[in-house]
Motif scaffolding. Structure first.
Motif, PDB file in Angstrom:
ATOM      1  N   VAL A  12       0.838  -1.198   0.000  1.00  8.30           N
ATOM      2  CA  VAL A  12       0.000   0.000   0.000  1.00  8.30           C
ATOM      3  C   VAL A  12       0.876   1.252   0.000  1.00  8.30           C
ATOM      4  O   VAL A  12       0.604   2.227  -0.697  1.00  8.30           O
ATOM      5  CB  VAL A  12      -0.943   0.003   1.220  1.00  8.30           C
ATOM      6  CG1 VAL A  12      -1.671   1.343   1.338  1.00  8.30           C
ATOM      7  CG2 VAL A  12      -1.950  -1.127   1.107  1.00  8.30           C
ATOM      8  N   ALA A  13       1.951   1.218   0.796  1.00 13.48           N
ATOM      9  CA  ALA A  13       2.852   2.361   0.861  1.00 13.48           C
ATOM     10  C   ALA A  13       3.489   2.621  -0.505  1.00 13.48           C
ATOM     11  O   ALA A  13       3.598   3.766  -0.949  1.00 13.48           O
ATOM     12  CB  ALA A  13       3.928   2.117   1.915  1.00 13.48           C
ATOM     13  N   ALA A  14       3.911   1.544  -1.183  1.00 12.98           N
ATOM     14  CA  ALA A  14       4.518   1.712  -2.497  1.00 12.98           C
ATOM     15  C   ALA A  14       3.512   2.278  -3.494  1.00 12.98           C
ATOM     16  O   ALA A  14       3.835   3.144  -4.308  1.00 12.98           O
ATOM     17  CB  ALA A  14       5.064   0.369  -2.992  1.00 12.98           C
ATOM     18  N   ILE A  15       2.283   1.774  -3.409  1.00 14.15           N
ATOM     19  CA  ILE A  15       1.236   2.274  -4.302  1.00 14.15           C
ATOM     20  C   ILE A  15       0.967   3.750  -4.018  1.00 14.15           C
ATOM     21  O   ILE A  15       0.821   4.572  -4.931  1.00 14.15           O
ATOM     22  CB  ILE A  15      -0.047   1.437  -4.144  1.00 14.15           C
ATOM     23  CG1 ILE A  15       0.190   0.031  -4.711  1.00 14.15           C
ATOM     24  CG2 ILE A  15      -1.222   2.089  -4.864  1.00 14.15           C
ATOM     25  CD1 ILE A  15      -0.933  -0.931  -4.432  1.00 14.15           C
ATOM     26  N   ALA A  16       0.880   4.100  -2.746  1.00 15.00           N
ATOM     27  CA  ALA A  16       0.612   5.491  -2.380  1.00 15.00           C
ATOM     28  C   ALA A  16       1.740   6.403  -2.870  1.00 15.00           C
ATOM     29  O   ALA A  16       1.491   7.510  -3.345  1.00 15.00           O
ATOM     30  CB  ALA A  16       0.450   5.612  -0.864  1.00 15.00           C
ATOM     31  N   LYS A  17       2.979   5.928  -2.740  1.00 12.51           N
ATOM     32  CA  LYS A  17       4.114   6.740  -3.186  1.00 12.51           C
ATOM     33  C   LYS A  17       4.073   6.960  -4.695  1.00 12.51           C
ATOM     34  O   LYS A  17       4.291   8.074  -5.195  1.00 12.51           O
ATOM     35  CB  LYS A  17       5.420   6.040  -2.794  1.00 12.51           C
ATOM     36  CG  LYS A  17       6.671   6.866  -3.073  1.00 12.51           C
ATOM     37  CD  LYS A  17       7.892   6.146  -2.548  1.00 12.51           C
ATOM     38  CE  LYS A  17       9.153   6.977  -2.765  1.00 12.51           C
ATOM     39  NZ  LYS A  17      10.348   6.292  -2.238  1.00 12.51           N
ATOM     40  N   ALA A  29      -4.283   4.241  -8.760  1.00 10.82           N
ATOM     41  CA  ALA A  29      -3.411   3.503  -7.850  1.00 10.82           C
ATOM     42  C   ALA A  29      -4.143   3.138  -6.569  1.00 10.82           C
ATOM     43  O   ALA A  29      -4.002   2.032  -6.050  1.00 10.82           O
ATOM     44  CB  ALA A  29      -2.171   4.330  -7.532  1.00 10.82           C
ATOM     45  N   SER A  30      -4.950   4.055  -6.045  1.00  7.38           N
ATOM     46  CA  SER A  30      -5.699   3.783  -4.822  1.00  7.38           C
ATOM     47  C   SER A  30      -6.740   2.694  -5.048  1.00  7.38           C
ATOM     48  O   SER A  30      -6.984   1.864  -4.168  1.00  7.38           O
ATOM     49  CB  SER A  30      -6.375   5.063  -4.329  1.00  7.38           C
ATOM     50  OG  SER A  30      -5.409   6.043  -4.046  1.00  7.38           O
ATOM     51  N   LEU A  79      -7.646   9.817  11.736  1.00  3.16           N
ATOM     52  CA  LEU A  79      -6.286   9.364  11.462  1.00  3.16           C
ATOM     53  C   LEU A  79      -5.593  10.179  10.383  1.00  3.16           C
ATOM     54  O   LEU A  79      -4.399  10.465  10.491  1.00  3.16           O
ATOM     55  CB  LEU A  79      -6.303   7.882  11.071  1.00  3.16           C
ATOM     56  CG  LEU A  79      -6.766   6.942  12.183  1.00  3.16           C
ATOM     57  CD1 LEU A  79      -6.903   5.525  11.646  1.00  3.16           C
ATOM     58  CD2 LEU A  79      -5.801   6.965  13.357  1.00  3.16           C
ATOM     59  N   LEU A  80      -6.316  10.549   9.327  1.00  2.23           N
ATOM     60  CA  LEU A  80      -5.681  11.306   8.257  1.00  2.23           C
ATOM     61  C   LEU A  80      -5.172  12.666   8.748  1.00  2.23           C
ATOM     62  O   LEU A  80      -3.991  12.989   8.551  1.00  2.23           O
ATOM     63  CB  LEU A  80      -6.638  11.461   7.068  1.00  2.23           C
ATOM     64  CG  LEU A  80      -6.028  11.955   5.756  1.00  2.23           C
ATOM     65  CD1 LEU A  80      -6.838  11.461   4.569  1.00  2.23           C
ATOM     66  CD2 LEU A  80      -5.945  13.480   5.708  1.00  2.23           C
ATOM     67  N   PRO A  81      -6.010  13.480   9.418  1.00  3.76           N
ATOM     68  CA  PRO A  81      -5.471  14.752   9.944  1.00  3.76           C
ATOM     69  C   PRO A  81      -4.337  14.539  10.942  1.00  3.76           C
ATOM     70  O   PRO A  81      -3.349  15.273  10.933  1.00  3.76           O
ATOM     71  CB  PRO A  81      -6.684  15.405  10.618  1.00  3.76           C
ATOM     72  CG  PRO A  81      -7.872  14.782   9.960  1.00  3.76           C
ATOM     73  CD  PRO A  81      -7.463  13.377   9.659  1.00  3.76           C
ATOM     74  N   ALA A 175      -6.317   9.497   1.592  1.00  2.64           N
ATOM     75  CA  ALA A 175      -7.771   9.385   1.635  1.00  2.64           C
ATOM     76  C   ALA A 175      -8.270   8.328   0.660  1.00  2.64           C
ATOM     77  O   ALA A 175      -9.104   7.478   1.012  1.00  2.64           O
ATOM     78  CB  ALA A 175      -8.416  10.734   1.333  1.00  2.64           C
ATOM     79  N   LEU A 176      -7.757   8.343  -0.559  1.00  6.17           N
ATOM     80  CA  LEU A 176      -8.239   7.394  -1.557  1.00  6.17           C
ATOM     81  C   LEU A 176      -7.782   5.970  -1.254  1.00  6.17           C
ATOM     82  O   LEU A 176      -8.527   5.008  -1.480  1.00  6.17           O
ATOM     83  CB  LEU A 176      -7.789   7.827  -2.953  1.00  6.17           C
ATOM     84  CG  LEU A 176      -8.472   9.092  -3.479  1.00  6.17           C
ATOM     85  CD1 LEU A 176      -7.957   9.451  -4.859  1.00  6.17           C
ATOM     86  CD2 LEU A 176      -9.988   8.920  -3.512  1.00  6.17           C
ATOM     87  N   VAL A 177      -6.564   5.818  -0.750  1.00  2.00           N
ATOM     88  CA  VAL A 177      -6.115   4.488  -0.335  1.00  2.00           C
ATOM     89  C   VAL A 177      -6.997   3.972   0.801  1.00  2.00           C
ATOM     90  O   VAL A 177      -7.435   2.822   0.796  1.00  2.00           O
ATOM     91  CB  VAL A 177      -4.628   4.514   0.094  1.00  2.00           C
ATOM     92  CG1 VAL A 177      -4.255   3.245   0.830  1.00  2.00           C
ATOM     93  CG2 VAL A 177      -3.737   4.695  -1.124  1.00  2.00           C
ATOM     94  N   GLY A 178      -7.287   4.834   1.794  1.00  5.30           N
ATOM     95  CA  GLY A 178      -8.123   4.418   2.920  1.00  5.30           C
ATOM     96  C   GLY A 178      -9.526   4.029   2.488  1.00  5.30           C
ATOM     97  O   GLY A 178     -10.074   3.025   2.952  1.00  5.30           O
ATOM     98  N   ILE A 179     -10.130   4.814   1.585  1.00  7.87           N
ATOM     99  CA  ILE A 179     -11.483   4.509   1.108  1.00  7.87           C
ATOM    100  C   ILE A 179     -11.499   3.191   0.337  1.00  7.87           C
ATOM    101  O   ILE A 179     -12.377   2.340   0.539  1.00  7.87           O
ATOM    102  CB  ILE A 179     -12.003   5.656   0.215  1.00  7.87           C
ATOM    103  CG1 ILE A 179     -12.263   6.906   1.066  1.00  7.87           C
ATOM    104  CG2 ILE A 179     -13.294   5.239  -0.500  1.00  7.87           C
ATOM    105  CD1 ILE A 179     -12.546   8.152   0.246  1.00  7.87           C
TER     106      ILE A 179
END
Length: 312
Positions: A12-17, A29-30, A79-81, A175-179
């Motif tokens: 997930v971290a690699a995708i987010a990056k 990606a998300s 968590l996001l903020p 946000a998009l990864v979390g959703i």
């Protein structure tokens, strides 16, 4: 880093990056992260179904919906903020927070193991004494509390791969990864808990094959829920232990992590035909042992506190 959720979080971290490199690529990606999570995040999908066991079948999907909304609220409103603030003002605090969350998962799993070993009759009697609405609210609250820890690991580790980007880009990616992960995981959970209803529907059809499959699904449901309960508890202690081991490495306390990694490496070399799988299993077992020790110490200490107070 141990397998399970922790291994997924690396992905997930690699995708987010990658996603954060271009806003045009964030959504795609998300979405891939969420789709992968639905099939791989065994931790969330195994833990959540136990919260609807024993409740009315008509309330199963509404309860899953409440937990999913609570999970989104955890990720997006809290968590996001918090993750963005930590990244901006106290990046050094991310690892200790992750380790505290891992310790909580170990504690939750150890509590369940203790209940199996010494019995949890008092809790069971208390649950039968409350009305259905109160019991449902209690189950939802417990599920959302556990989800908070799992969601924190997702957000924090994804954030760790976005250190040099703007706050806005980080927020969109997270946000998009979390959703995507929430939709994937709880969609799969909903399918699991309604498997018996699907089986009953198939069993009532005229087609002989459909009837056979339907009866099989109905009979398999109790077994699957018991397996999920065991897997969920194991996943919590294994993931929690893995987070703690990784945190120790971050703080330079490498003796235990190196012992686990070294043992896994040698085990993999001893069986080269399945080296990667053996190394992964040994590493996961090592993380689980750490998790059991940490969780057992916390749970044992908390159980001793009332006795000490009574003695005084």
């Amino acid at each position: 880093m141990a397998g399970g959720l922790v291994a997924l979080l690396d992905d997930v971290a690699a995708i987010a990056k990658l996603a954060a490199a271009s806003l045009d690529d964030v959504a795609a990606a998300s979405a891939r992260a969420g789709a992968k999570a639905a099939g791989v995040v065994i931790d969330d999908t195994a833990v959540t179904p136990r919260y609807v066991v024993g409740l009315s079948p008509q309330r199963e999907l509404p309860i899953i919906g409440k937990i999913a909304l609570g999970s989104l609220r955890n990720k997006l409103l809290f968590l996001l903020p918090a993750a963005l603030l930590l990244s901006a003002f106290a990046p050094w605090a991310i690892t200790p927070i992750l380790m505290a969350g891992g310790a909580f998962l170990c504690f939750e799993a150890s509590e369940k193991i203790l209940e199996l070993l010494i019995g949890g009759h008092g809790e069971a009697e208390e649950e039968t004494a409350v009305d259905a609405r109160t019991l449902e609210d209690r189950q939802v609250s417990g599920a959302i509390r556990t989800d908070l820890i799992l969601s924190a690991e997702i957000m924090a580790i994804a954030l760790s791969e976005l250190p040099d980007l703007s706050i806005g880009t980080q927020a969109i990616a997270l946000a998009l990864v979390g959703i995507a992960i929430t939709v994937g995981v709880y969609g799969l959970v909903a399918a699991i808990v309604k498997m018996d209803d699907i089986g009953l529907h198939l069993a009532q059809r005229d087609n002989a094959l459909a009837q056979t499959v339907g009866r099989g699904l109905v009979k398999a449901m109790p077994v699957l829920l018991r397996i999920l309960a065991i897997v969920g508890t194991a996943a919590m202690v294994w993931v929690g232990g893995g987070i703690i081991v990784h945190g120790m490495e971050e703080f330079g306390l490498t003796t235990l992590p190196h012992l686990i990694h070294g043992t896994a490496h040698h085990a993999g070399e001893a069986l080269p035909f399945a080296g990667a799988a053996i190394a992964w299993i040994v590493s996961a077992i090592g993380a689980a042992i750490v998790g059991l020790i940490v969780g057992g110490v916390i749970a044992g200490g908390l159980h001793l506190l009332p006795s000490r107070k009574g003695a005084h």
